[in-house]
Design a protein around this motif. Structure first.
Motif, short mmCIF file in Angstrom:
data_model
loop_
_atom_site.label_atom_id
_atom_site.label_comp_id
_atom_site.label_asym_id
_atom_site.label_seq_id
_atom_site.Cartn_x
_atom_site.Cartn_y
_atom_site.Cartn_z
N TYR A 141 -0.38 -4.00 17.63
CA TYR A 141 0.72 -3.96 18.61
C TYR A 141 1.85 -3.15 18.01
CZ TYR A 141 -2.05 -7.63 20.65
OH TYR A 141 -3.10 -8.32 21.19
N TYR A 142 2.24 -2.10 18.73
CA TYR A 142 3.28 -1.21 18.25
C TYR A 142 4.61 -1.62 18.86
CZ TYR A 142 -0.68 1.31 16.46
OH TYR A 142 -1.83 1.63 15.77
N VAL A 143 5.48 -2.14 18.00
CA VAL A 143 6.72 -2.75 18.46
C VAL A 143 7.90 -1.83 18.16
CG1 VAL A 143 8.24 -4.77 18.26
CG2 VAL A 143 5.76 -5.05 18.02
N TYR A 144 8.71 -1.61 19.20
CA TYR A 144 9.90 -0.77 19.04
C TYR A 144 11.09 -1.68 18.76
CZ TYR A 144 13.41 2.82 20.01
OH TYR A 144 14.45 3.69 19.90
N ALA A 145 11.77 -1.42 17.63
CA ALA A 145 12.93 -2.23 17.27
C ALA A 145 13.86 -1.39 16.39
CB ALA A 145 12.51 -3.49 16.52
N GLU A 146 15.13 -1.48 16.68
CA GLU A 146 16.15 -0.81 15.85
C GLU A 146 15.85 0.67 15.65
OE1 GLU A 146 16.57 -3.15 12.29
OE2 GLU A 146 17.38 -4.86 13.38
N GLY A 147 15.38 1.32 16.72
CA GLY A 147 15.16 2.77 16.67
C GLY A 147 13.88 3.21 15.98
#
Length: 299
Positions: A16-22
């Motif tokens: 799972y590719y999670v986008y967080a803090e840029g």
């Protein structure tokens, strides 16, 4: 280990590719997710832990506002329903199925009509009649003259900022083509309508959310046909906004707008304030729900 909050933007081969803090973090789901029968979905807001961008673990999925099965996406804000005017022919019934399904999920619909330039004027349905029925209910309707109608695409793009958008609609209506127009880097596989089957072939893959026009768009077109597997008879009339508006004037408080006397919905159908096609489709959907085989859940 740092604990972070982010959004799943892509799911592929158990990662799972999670986008967080840029940044995008590659994560796996903890084993107890499977034991608890929890499947993370693209669009989920999650809590995860990570020391670096390639080695994280999902810890918790935050509550969802909704979820779709096809495509498997959570927390969807709006759905673009792509309907062809010809080849395949426009269907009020199919459009109303999509609308009822989106209403049930709390997803705002946008109706996008394609192949308008192929109309000869002899068809049973005109763009004007579709626009009249659905704009009166409050749904946005965008009519694209052809595949290269830049104005229609620009009109659609203004809905994207700050929203998570999915596409759905008739097979062969041009969902993939439209997505490619909006974002050429997608290069979605677009298939001609299969003449022998009379419907489009499935060209979908894994789901990914792409940042577009200050919003997010699912790169995979969704369902092209719908049956009402979970909806109840009492829920159905609540998915027709014009019925909801008329219902307070019905004689009976829990009026189902079917055989009851003093029904304001039926009165408005007679006067033309509510479209006959919408009411006919409502009755058909009622029948489908009534005739549905009971689903026995394993304990």
């Amino acid at each position: 280990m740092a604990f972070l909050k982010g959004q799943i933007r892509k799911a592929l081969s158990g990662f799972y590719y999670v986008y967080a803090e840029g940044e995008t973090f590659q994560t796996r789901a903890r084993g107890n997710f499977r034991n608890r029968k929890i499947t993370p979905l693209v669009g989920d807001e999650v809590i995860f832990e990570s020391d670096n961008v390639t080695d994280g673990y999902l810890l918790e999925i935050l509550p969802r506002q909704n979820e779709l099965v096809r495509p498997p996406v959570a927390n969807v804000d709006q759905g673009v329903i792509v309907m062809s005017m010809v080849e395949p022919n426009f269907s009020y019934n199919l459009l109303d199925r999509f609308l009822v399904t989106l209403e049930e999920k709390g997803i705002e619909p946008i109706i996008y009509l394609t192949k308008v330039d192929l109309l000869t004027g002899t068809e049973a349905v005109s763009v004007a009649s579709v626009e009249k029925i659905y704009t009166q209910i409050g749904y946005p309707v965008i009519a694209a003259k052809n595949e290269d109608d830049r104005q229609a695409v620009q009109e659609l793009e203004q809905y994207f900022p700050e929203r998570l958008t999915v596409f759905m609609g008739q097979s062969g209506a041009g969902k993939s083509t439209l997505l490619n127009k909006i974002s050429p880097e997608l290069q979605l596989a677009t298939n001609e309508i299969s003449e022998s089957l009379g419907r489009g072939k499935h060209t979908t893959r894994h789901v990914e959310l792409l940042p577009l026009y200050d919003g997010l768009v699912a790169d995979t077109p969704g369902f092209s046909s719908i049956d009402f597997l979970e909806m109840t008879l009492t829920e159905l009339p609540k998915r027709f906004p014009e019925f909801v508006e008329a219902a307070p004037a019905c004689k009976f408080r829990e009026c189902m707008h079917h055989k009851e006397p003093g029904c304001e919905v039926k009165h408005q159908v007679e006067t033309g304030a509510i479209a006959q096609t919408r009411y006919d489709n409502y009755l058909q959907f009622r029948l489908e729900i009534e005739n549905r085989r009971p689903i026995y859940k394993k304990k």
